[in-house]
Design a protein around this motif. Sequence first.
Motif, PDB file in Angstrom:
ATOM      1  N   LEU A   1       0.841  -1.168   0.019  1.00 16.71           N
ATOM      2  CA  LEU A   1      -0.019   0.151  -0.031  1.00 16.71           C
ATOM      3  C   LEU A   1       0.995   1.207  -0.170  1.00 16.71           C
ATOM      4  CD1 LEU A   1      -2.801   1.342   0.289  1.00 16.71           C
ATOM      5  CD2 LEU A   1      -2.463   1.346   2.761  1.00 16.71           C
ATOM      6  N   GLN A   2       1.964   1.329   0.817  1.00 14.73           N
ATOM      7  CA  GLN A   2       3.002   2.432   0.822  1.00 14.73           C
ATOM      8  C   GLN A   2       3.430   2.603  -0.441  1.00 14.73           C
ATOM      9  OE1 GLN A   2       2.987   4.500   3.386  1.00 14.73           O
ATOM     10  NE2 GLN A   2       4.694   5.838   2.472  1.00 14.73           N
ATOM     11  N   SER A   3       3.896   1.679  -1.001  1.00 17.06           N
ATOM     12  CA  SER A   3       4.240   1.742  -2.525  1.00 17.06           C
ATOM     13  C   SER A   3       3.652   2.179  -3.748  1.00 17.06           C
ATOM     14  CB  SER A   3       4.825   0.181  -3.056  1.00 17.06           C
ATOM     15  OG  SER A   3       5.445   0.377  -4.248  1.00 17.06           O
ATOM     16  N   VAL A   4       2.284   1.976  -3.554  1.00 16.66           N
ATOM     17  CA  VAL A   4       1.280   2.630  -4.391  1.00 16.66           C
ATOM     18  C   VAL A   4       1.064   4.204  -3.890  1.00 16.66           C
ATOM     19  CG1 VAL A   4      -1.144   2.716  -5.035  1.00 16.66           C
ATOM     20  CG2 VAL A   4       0.130   0.602  -4.979  1.00 16.66           C
ATOM     21  N   VAL A   5       0.914   4.260  -2.662  1.00 13.77           N
ATOM     22  CA  VAL A   5       0.615   5.814  -2.398  1.00 13.77           C
ATOM     23  C   VAL A   5       1.888   6.703  -2.541  1.00 13.77           C
ATOM     24  CG1 VAL A   5       0.727   7.367  -0.423  1.00 13.77           C
ATOM     25  CG2 VAL A   5      -0.979   5.392  -0.456  1.00 13.77           C
ATOM     26  N   GLU A   6       3.110   6.107  -2.374  1.00 11.58           N
ATOM     27  CA  GLU A   6       4.391   6.879  -2.734  1.00 11.58           C
ATOM     28  C   GLU A   6       4.483   7.103  -4.505  1.00 11.58           C
ATOM     29  OE1 GLU A   6       6.670   8.421  -0.997  1.00 11.58           O
ATOM     30  OE2 GLU A   6       5.463   7.611   1.001  1.00 11.58           O
ATOM     31  N   ARG A   7       3.963   6.131  -5.036  1.00  9.73           N
ATOM     32  CA  ARG A   7       3.868   6.256  -6.529  1.00  9.73           C
ATOM     33  C   ARG A   7       3.247   7.480  -6.928  1.00  9.73           C
ATOM     34  NH1 ARG A   7       2.316   1.115  -9.701  1.00  9.73           N
ATOM     35  NH2 ARG A   7       3.924   0.254  -8.437  1.00  9.73           N
ATOM     36  N   LEU A   8       1.779   7.397  -6.320  1.00 14.24           N
ATOM     37  CA  LEU A   8       0.770   8.356  -6.452  1.00 14.24           C
ATOM     38  C   LEU A   8       1.160   9.749  -6.178  1.00 14.24           C
ATOM     39  CD1 LEU A   8      -2.441   6.562  -5.453  1.00 14.24           C
ATOM     40  CD2 LEU A   8      -1.708   7.000  -7.934  1.00 14.24           C
ATOM     41  N   ARG A   9       1.839   9.900  -5.154  1.00 14.05           N
ATOM     42  CA  ARG A   9       2.230  11.041  -4.800  1.00 14.05           C
ATOM     43  C   ARG A   9       3.508  11.767  -5.850  1.00 14.05           C
ATOM     44  NH1 ARG A   9       3.484  11.502   1.464  1.00 14.05           N
ATOM     45  NH2 ARG A   9       3.956  13.667   0.711  1.00 14.05           N
ATOM     46  N   SER A  10       4.099  10.838  -6.162  1.00 18.31           N
ATOM     47  CA  SER A  10       5.302  11.535  -7.137  1.00 18.31           C
ATOM     48  C   SER A  10       4.790  11.718  -8.679  1.00 18.31           C
ATOM     49  CB  SER A  10       6.271  10.178  -7.443  1.00 18.31           C
ATOM     50  OG  SER A  10       5.731   9.000  -8.112  1.00 18.31           O
ATOM     51  N   VAL A  11       3.604  11.406  -8.921  1.00 16.83           N
ATOM     52  CA  VAL A  11       3.089  11.931 -10.406  1.00 16.83           C
ATOM     53  C   VAL A  11       2.427  13.305 -10.191  1.00 16.83           C
ATOM     54  CG1 VAL A  11       3.133   9.565 -11.244  1.00 16.83           C
ATOM     55  CG2 VAL A  11       0.943  10.459 -10.171  1.00 16.83           C
ATOM     56  N   ASP A  12       2.372  13.993 -11.183  1.00 19.00           N
ATOM     57  CA  ASP A  12       1.547  15.413 -11.268  1.00 19.00           C
ATOM     58  C   ASP A  12      -0.020  14.984 -11.006  1.00 19.00           C
ATOM     59  OD1 ASP A  12       1.372  17.995 -11.666  1.00 19.00           O
ATOM     60  OD2 ASP A  12       0.433  17.538 -14.087  1.00 19.00           O
ATOM     61  N   TYR A  13      -0.555  15.960 -10.545  1.00 20.02           N
ATOM     62  CA  TYR A  13      -2.091  15.756 -10.091  1.00 20.02           C
ATOM     63  C   TYR A  13      -3.056  15.269 -11.448  1.00 20.02           C
ATOM     64  CZ  TYR A  13      -6.926  17.201  -8.571  1.00 20.02           C
ATOM     65  OH  TYR A  13      -8.101  17.310  -8.521  1.00 20.02           O
ATOM     66  N   ASP A  14      -2.598  15.989 -12.556  1.00 22.80           N
ATOM     67  CA  ASP A  14      -3.450  15.824 -13.648  1.00 22.80           C
ATOM     68  C   ASP A  14      -3.352  14.216 -14.265  1.00 22.80           C
ATOM     69  OD1 ASP A  14      -4.791  18.102 -13.802  1.00 22.80           O
ATOM     70  OD2 ASP A  14      -3.007  19.115 -14.821  1.00 22.80           O
ATOM     71  N   SER A  15      -1.782  13.731 -13.816  1.00 23.40           N
ATOM     72  CA  SER A  15      -1.479  12.311 -14.491  1.00 23.40           C
ATOM     73  C   SER A  15      -2.073  11.182 -13.453  1.00 23.40           C
ATOM     74  CB  SER A  15      -0.261  12.175 -14.502  1.00 23.40           C
ATOM     75  OG  SER A  15       0.376  13.078 -15.510  1.00 23.40           O
ATOM     76  N   VAL A  16      -2.702  11.434 -12.274  1.00 22.76           N
ATOM     77  CA  VAL A  16      -3.284  10.326 -11.375  1.00 22.76           C
ATOM     78  C   VAL A  16      -4.258   9.708 -12.149  1.00 22.76           C
ATOM     79  CG1 VAL A  16      -4.167   9.979  -9.123  1.00 22.76           C
ATOM     80  CG2 VAL A  16      -2.462  11.361  -9.384  1.00 22.76           C
ATOM     81  N   VAL A  17      -4.465   8.445 -12.641  1.00 22.54           N
ATOM     82  CA  VAL A  17      -5.478   7.914 -13.039  1.00 22.54           C
ATOM     83  C   VAL A  17      -5.585   6.698 -12.459  1.00 22.54           C
ATOM     84  CG1 VAL A  17      -5.427   9.120 -15.291  1.00 22.54           C
ATOM     85  CG2 VAL A  17      -4.126   7.028 -15.039  1.00 22.54           C
ATOM     86  N   ALA A  18      -6.772   5.761 -12.567  1.00 23.52           N
ATOM     87  CA  ALA A  18      -7.048   4.524 -12.139  1.00 23.52           C
ATOM     88  C   ALA A  18      -6.049   3.535 -12.840  1.00 23.52           C
ATOM     89  CB  ALA A  18      -8.472   3.973 -12.363  1.00 23.52           C
ATOM     90  N   SER A  19      -5.580   2.422 -12.123  1.00 25.05           N
ATOM     91  CA  SER A  19      -4.647   1.586 -12.585  1.00 25.05           C
ATOM     92  C   SER A  19      -4.634   0.400 -11.434  1.00 25.05           C
ATOM     93  CB  SER A  19      -3.129   1.976 -12.783  1.00 25.05           C
ATOM     94  OG  SER A  19      -2.401   1.274 -13.275  1.00 25.05           O
ATOM     95  N   SER A  20      -3.738  -0.736 -12.092  1.00 26.22           N
ATOM     96  CA  SER A  20      -3.499  -1.901 -10.875  1.00 26.22           C
ATOM     97  C   SER A  20      -2.051  -2.225 -11.101  1.00 26.22           C
ATOM     98  CB  SER A  20      -4.528  -2.983 -11.345  1.00 26.22           C
ATOM     99  OG  SER A  20      -4.032  -3.503 -12.684  1.00 26.22           O
ATOM    100  N   ASP A  21      -1.514  -2.923 -10.236  1.00 30.18           N
ATOM    101  CA  ASP A  21      -0.333  -3.343 -10.158  1.00 30.18           C
ATOM    102  C   ASP A  21      -0.262  -4.676  -9.281  1.00 30.18           C
ATOM    103  OD1 ASP A  21       2.419  -3.733 -10.593  1.00 30.18           O
ATOM    104  OD2 ASP A  21       3.078  -2.001  -9.494  1.00 30.18           O
TER     105      ASP A  21
END
Length: 134
Positions: A61-81
């Motif tokens: 979960l922390q890995s995904v949150v860090e990934r989301l925090r590192s991208v621009d606001y407009d680049s945050v989209v639904a995905s999976s991993d």
Amino acid sequence: MNPTAGRENMSTSHRGGFTIVEVVVAMIILTVGVLGLAGTTMYVVRATTYGDITTERSAALQSVVERLRSVDYDSVVASSDSIGQFAVSWTVTMASRSKLVRIITTGPGLKTSVSGPPLIRPTVADTFDYRIMR
């Protein structure tokens, strides 16, 4: 007649040791103690395993949150991993000045049931909501 003569004779003929009753009582006490220790060991192993799984789920979960925090606001989209033994997916919902990201981790975890003790199941989903402000 010497009154102490009989006592000396009795004390020298009495031998030290345990009776069969004392041995049986000691074995019963030892058996109860060993069974209690075995039951506690099973509980400790289950709790340790659950702690390890919870730590791995938190790391995913922390890995995904860090990934989301590192991208621009407009680049945050639904995905999976897939992270370790967990499948992680997230959806993005627009709000007025933010995005609500719902992160779902699916993998091994503790599942409680009404009719029995909690057990570690192979597939348990856990949800976490994360808000990203503009």
